[in-house]
Design an enzyme around this catalytic site. Structure first.
Site, PDB file in Angstrom:
ATOM      1  N   HIS A 133      62.530   7.117  29.163  1.00 42.46           N
ATOM      2  CA  HIS A 133      61.444   6.653  30.164  1.00 42.46           C
ATOM      3  C   HIS A 133      61.765   5.429  30.797  1.00 42.46           C
ATOM      4  CE1 HIS A 133      57.162   7.083  30.993  1.00 42.46           C
ATOM      5  NE2 HIS A 133      57.318   5.706  31.000  1.00 42.46           N
ATOM      6  N   GLU A 134      61.885   4.353  30.081  1.00 43.05           N
ATOM      7  CA  GLU A 134      62.120   3.065  30.645  1.00 43.05           C
ATOM      8  C   GLU A 134      63.196   2.882  31.697  1.00 43.05           C
ATOM      9  OE1 GLU A 134      59.740   1.186  30.565  1.00 43.05           O
ATOM     10  OE2 GLU A 134      58.572   2.070  29.198  1.00 43.05           O
TER      11      GLU A 134
ATOM     12  N   HIS B 217      62.170   3.929  35.328  1.00 45.84           N
ATOM     13  CA  HIS B 217      61.481   2.943  35.807  1.00 45.84           C
ATOM     14  C   HIS B 217      62.648   1.762  36.257  1.00 45.84           C
ATOM     15  CE1 HIS B 217      57.483   4.283  35.007  1.00 45.84           C
ATOM     16  NE2 HIS B 217      57.764   4.102  33.729  1.00 45.84           N
TER      17      HIS B 217
END
Length: 418
Positions: free
Chosen positions: A18-19, A22
């Site tokens: 997920h990170e 980003h």
């Protein structure tokens, strides 16, 4: 111990993916990424490469990407402040010494009159005890040095707010997107290794001492009729069995090209507060690389739809908060999943990944979806909402989410120990 390791690895993977979404899109947009962290709390491990600090933190319950401009800058130069300056070969400021200037004897110490480290990249001031005004250009990659810790300055063109609405929206959406991609990849792996369920009513493994084994069914049999009615799909076969507990059924099966008639009585079980029939058979799994990819997309869509439906029921009141699970409940479920085998654990990871992606896209403050909502509002009204107002909304939203997490965790503990 196996459950603890599996839980940490699973959450670490979900958070990292997920990170990383980003992170990579922030980098592509030219944003200054100060830190990529897995976990919260004190640092367990850290390494800095170029301008980004990579950290693993003590509590593996999340993570974050810290992009310049999303939070107020930690250090601000004020008029009258005494700082030290070090220069690069182009005579631009490369280091701004905030304190402990004695440890930098080569630094030029000045009293600040004015500093703009976002747009003009200049520092104006005076040598200590002198009246002559000095003006120093600042390198865009210059560092603050405070307590001997270096922190890169963030010119406006490296900050989140300076990027286009499309770039900002993509950076926010990238985290959930990577969770969906991870789900597709895991289901594809399951499809490659275990096989893909066939559409026809073909039997896979037969459970020992089950009604199917006692009636003479064998793995590979294809059910083509029940009580004289044709059966063409697994769903038709499954529904007929479920609807006829303790009722003898006459079935026609195709085995090695030969039709056989078998009689079987589904046993009665309770599932989801309903009494249904069960034969004790698994669906036949066909190992096919070609079918594994569409299967993985279909499974991701199926689970996404199911999660959205249940979220809708939560909003309408059909589900209560008491039915939600937090980290404690997920850990307990993971313990049961680990005991079922690695493939079941992989499927559980895929389900949690798509869950994480959908939850983060909810238009709630402090979540990716909430921040995307502000970008959408900016696109509609033609100008952004002030950072102060947006910050207050996200702060309140984060506080409410933490309160919800506490309530859900307490419910999990009660279910486990009370």
């Amino acid at each position: 111990m196996n459950t603890i390791i599996a839980f940490i690895l699973m959450f670490g993977l979900l958070v990292f993916v997920h990170e990383f979404g980003h992170f990579i899109f922030a980098k592509r947009a030219g944003m200054l990424v100060r830190e990529l962290a897995i976990g919260f709390g004190p640092k367990v491990f850290s390494i800095k490469k170029q301008e980004t600090l990579y950290t693993i933190r003590l509590l593996p319950m999340g993570g974050y990407v810290r992009v310049a401009g999303e939070d107020p800058e930690i250090i601000e130069l004020k008029p009258g402040q005494h700082i030290g300056l070090e220069f690069n070969q182009a005579q631009a400021v490369s280091k701004i010494i905030i304190n402990n200037k004695s440890k930098h004897p080569s630094a030029q110490v000045i009293e600040v009159e004015k500093a703009d480290l976002e747009h003009d990249l200049i520092i104006e001031g005076y040598d200590i005890g002198e009246d002559k005004k000095l003006r120093f250009p600042v390198d865009p990659n210059a560092d603050y040095v405070m307590d001997e810790v270096e922190t890169q300055i963030a010119p406006f063109n490296r900050q989140f707010a300076s990027k286009t609405k499309r770039q900002r929206a993509m950076q926010l959406f990238a985290g959930p997107m990577m969770n969906f991609i991870l789900t597709v990849v895991i289901f594809a792996i399951l499809g490659f290794s275990q096989g893909v369920p066939t559409e026809e009513a073909k039997l896979g493994s037969i459970q020992a001492d089950s009604p199917a084994e006692q009636a003479g069914f064998e793995a590979g049999d294809e059910v083509i009729g029940i009580e004289g009615q044709p059966v063409t799909t697994w769903t038709e076969f499954q529904e007929t069995v479920r609807q006829n507990p303790d009722t003898e059924l006459s079935m026609t099966v195709l085995r090695d090209g030969t039709e056989l008639d078998l009689a079987v009585t589904p046993r009665t079980i309770e599932a989801q507060e309903q009494v249904v029939g069960q034969l004790g058979v698994m669906q036949y799994m066909e190992k096919s690389i070609v079918k594994a990819i569409p299967y993985s997309i279909e499974e991701t869509y199926k689970w996404s739809k199911l999660i959205l439906v249940n979220l809708g029921k939560l909003v309408t009141g059909e589900f209560s908060i008491d039915m939600l699970s937090g980290p404690v409940g997920i850990y307990d479920a993971t313990d049961q999943v680990v005991q079922s085998g690695f493939m079941t654990f992989l499927m559980w990871t895929a389900i949690l990944s798509v869950n994480l992606g959908i939850i983060n896209l909810m238009p709630l403050p402090a979540l990716d979806g909430g921040r995307l909502l502000f970008v959408g509002i900016e696109a509609v009204r033609g100008k952004p909402i002030s950072q102060e107002k947006e910050g207050i909304v996200h702060f309140v939203g984060f506080a409410l989410l933490m309160l919800l997490m506490i309530v859900v965790t307490w419910n999990d503990i009660q279910r486990l120990f009370l």
